[in-house]
Scaffold this active site. Structure first.
Site, PDB file in Angstrom:
ATOM      1  N   HIS A 257       3.383  -8.193  -4.201  1.00 54.14           N
ATOM      2  CA  HIS A 257       4.151  -8.086  -2.944  1.00 54.14           C
ATOM      3  C   HIS A 257       4.630  -6.660  -2.711  1.00 54.14           C
ATOM      4  O   HIS A 257       4.470  -6.109  -1.623  1.00 54.14           O
ATOM      5  CB  HIS A 257       5.339  -9.041  -2.977  1.00 54.14           C
ATOM      6  CG  HIS A 257       6.136  -9.049  -1.705  1.00 54.14           C
ATOM      7  ND1 HIS A 257       7.108  -8.115  -1.425  1.00 54.14           N
ATOM      8  CD2 HIS A 257       6.100  -9.880  -0.622  1.00 54.14           C
ATOM      9  CE1 HIS A 257       7.636  -8.358  -0.235  1.00 54.14           C
ATOM     10  NE2 HIS A 257       7.041  -9.427   0.275  1.00 54.14           N
ATOM     11  N   ASP A 258       5.233  -6.062  -3.737  1.00 54.78           N
ATOM     12  CA  ASP A 258       5.753  -4.700  -3.613  1.00 54.78           C
ATOM     13  C   ASP A 258       4.814  -3.658  -4.208  1.00 54.78           C
ATOM     14  O   ASP A 258       5.159  -2.474  -4.266  1.00 54.78           O
ATOM     15  CB  ASP A 258       7.108  -4.582  -4.318  1.00 54.78           C
ATOM     16  CG  ASP A 258       8.208  -5.367  -3.626  1.00 54.78           C
ATOM     17  OD1 ASP A 258       7.914  -6.055  -2.629  1.00 54.78           O
ATOM     18  OD2 ASP A 258       9.361  -5.294  -4.089  1.00 54.78           O
TER      19      ASP A 258
END
Length: 498
Positions: free
Chosen positions: A223-224
């Site tokens: 996600h990051d």
């Protein structure tokens, strides 16, 4: 429409631009670690095994926001795919992340088109209800969740770079079970929403349940970060576990998938692999291409011409229908029974004698659309949660599960209302404040004792919240909406349906 899509996409892009380097959060995949923050609550009790038709344990591992082609370019993903069946047809059902997680648990995302906090009413049924009805044990494992049953987001010391301050590794939006008040309000269920230290203890105690959901933290799920980072995590975490018989034996099926792709302008196809001892030897290293095929320099090309039939379609609803088919479960009467988008895994359908529906190309929906669907989780186009199709027949053959005492089965349609324009609070966004801090899994105590103790705590939180409740009426239909405390989540009478 385009502006809404871009608005929801920009935060994800901002996260993806964060440059970080992978480091193992623990000494091994089944080792406890201070980097996970919450210490273990002790192992779950070892439950009797309910035999399935194709497998006795199902494990789903969810990664984040990556186009099929990006994952397919990784040598690690290629290596993993050679050990199982690559589902080149598999699709998320909408954007952004949270509605995909909810859809895979409830057969619907209830109009959700953002990643805000939602608290779905206690009589909204989910896969938990279906599993427990057949005594199939389950648990969810959330990396970096501070304690079991935790219902918020959590920031901690950055274990990748301690000098960088705190970092939010855990997000509630990736924890679908806790979004349902039917889980969050029940300690016997909420305490099965566990962290990775619990996972290590459960695996080492041979106490891993039969239906397992696993969400890595926000760097390890991509996600990051990016495909390179998550590939390093898979090499560290998943690949050794594939050789651990307490995690994977010859009756285990493992699904490695992404919640959605990153490109909102194309069909929502995501890289998904079926792994584990339950995958037949002769199918390992094969592709199951039933919706579209991937080719060099192309995104997705239909297997058949538009006027010709395609094959069956796999989506996150297929995870539900396949589970139902494997254990002969009931259904939820939602999209889990929509045969156009909820095909049973082909290898499993062949084993169990289930016939998947083959839609025409024209019947295949666009699965990348967002924010345009009315529902309880769309404040601008709000409707109550409508009744399920109680006469539907799912892939498990069982009856539709719903709460007969609180479901108006005749409420199958509703005129959408804009609660924001009406200056009303969406009741499904009101936090009921269930909390289990300090509660532990205690295998020597009866479930009733744990439930009674936690119920007192929940009751106190409800009383505190209710004291601030206010009510107002919707002009269209004079529907009463309560705001504040758990009353808001329980108001609307017939509106809060299964």
């Amino acid at each position: 429409m385009l502006s809404l899509v871009l608005a929801s996409l920009l935060p994800a892009l901002a996260h993806a631009q964060t440059v970080q380097t992978f480091a193992p959060p623990a000494a091994c995949p089944v080792c406890v670690s201070g980097n996970y923050t919450g210490m273990s609550n002790g192992s779950l009790p070892v439950a009797p095994v309910v035999a399935g038709k194709s497998y006795d344990r199902f494990i789903t591992i969810w990664l984040e926001n990556t186009d099929f082609a990006s994952a397919a370019a990784s040598s690690v993903f290629q290596s993993i795919a050679k050990q199982g069946i690559l589902l080149t047809n598999y699709n998320g059902v909408t954007h952004p992340s949270e509605p995909n997680y909810v859809a895979a648990m409830a057969g619907d995302f209830f109009g959700m088109g953002d990643d805000n906090n939602y608290y779905l009413p206690s009589n909204v049924s989910s896969m938990v209800d279906l599993l427990e009805a057949k005594n199939v044990s389950w648990a969810s494992y959330q990396e970096n969740m501070p304690y079991d049953g935790f219902a918020g987001d959590y920031a901690q010391t950055n274990y990748l770079n301690a000098s960088a301050g705190s970092y939010t590794y855990y997000k509630r939006k990736h924890n679908p079970h806790i979004i349902f008040n039917s889980v969050a309000s029940n300690p016997n269920r909420a305490l099965r929403v566990r962290n990775f230290n619990d996972f290590a203890v459960d695996v080492n105690a041979s106490a891993l349940p039969q239906h397992v959901w696993i969400t890595p933290n926000l760097v390890n799920d991509a996600h990051d970060t990016d495909v390179t980072f998550v590939s390093a995590w898979l090499s560290y975490w998943l690949e050794p576990l594939l050789n651990n018989t307490q995690f994977n034996n010859n009756r285990t099926l493992i699904q490695l998938t992404f919640d959605e792709n990153e490109s909102y302008t194309i069909q929502n196809t995501v890289y998904t692999v079926l792994l584990g001892g339950a995958v037949p030897e002769n199918l390992r290293g094969t592709n199951d291409s039933t919706f579209c095929e991937w080719h060099a320099n192309e995104l997705c090309r239909r297997v058949a011409a538009p006027e010709s039939p395609a094959d069956s379609v796999d989506t996150h609803y297929s995870m539900m229908s396949s589970t139902q088919n494997n254990w002969g479960l009931g259904s939820l009467g939602r999209q889990d029974t929509n045969k156009t988008v909820a095909a049973v895994w082909n290898f499993q359908a062949n084993q169990t004698g289930y016939t998947n529906y083959v839609p025409s190309a024209a019947e295949i929906p666009m699965l990348n659309l967002t924010t345009i669907f009315p529902g309880a989780a769309n404040t601008g186009i709000w409707t109550p949660i409508l009744a399920p199709n109680v006469s539907a027949v799912g892939a498990g053959g069982g009856s539709v599960f719903y709460n007969s005492s609180s479901t108006n089965t005749s409420l199958t349609s509703y005129t959408a209302q804009n609660l924001t324009a009406m200056n009303l609070v969406n009741p499904d966004t009101i936090n009921p404040n269930y909390t289990y801090v300090g509660f532990n899994v205690d295998n020597t105590s009866s479930p009733a004792a744990i439930s009674a103790s936690s119920a007192q705590h929940a009751s106190a939180a409800a009383t505190s919240g209710a004291s601030a409740a206010t009510t107002s009426k919707a002009s269209a239909g004079e529907k009463t909406v309560a705001t504040g405390g758990v009353l808001g989540a329980l108001a609307l009478g017939l509106a809060m349906l299964l």
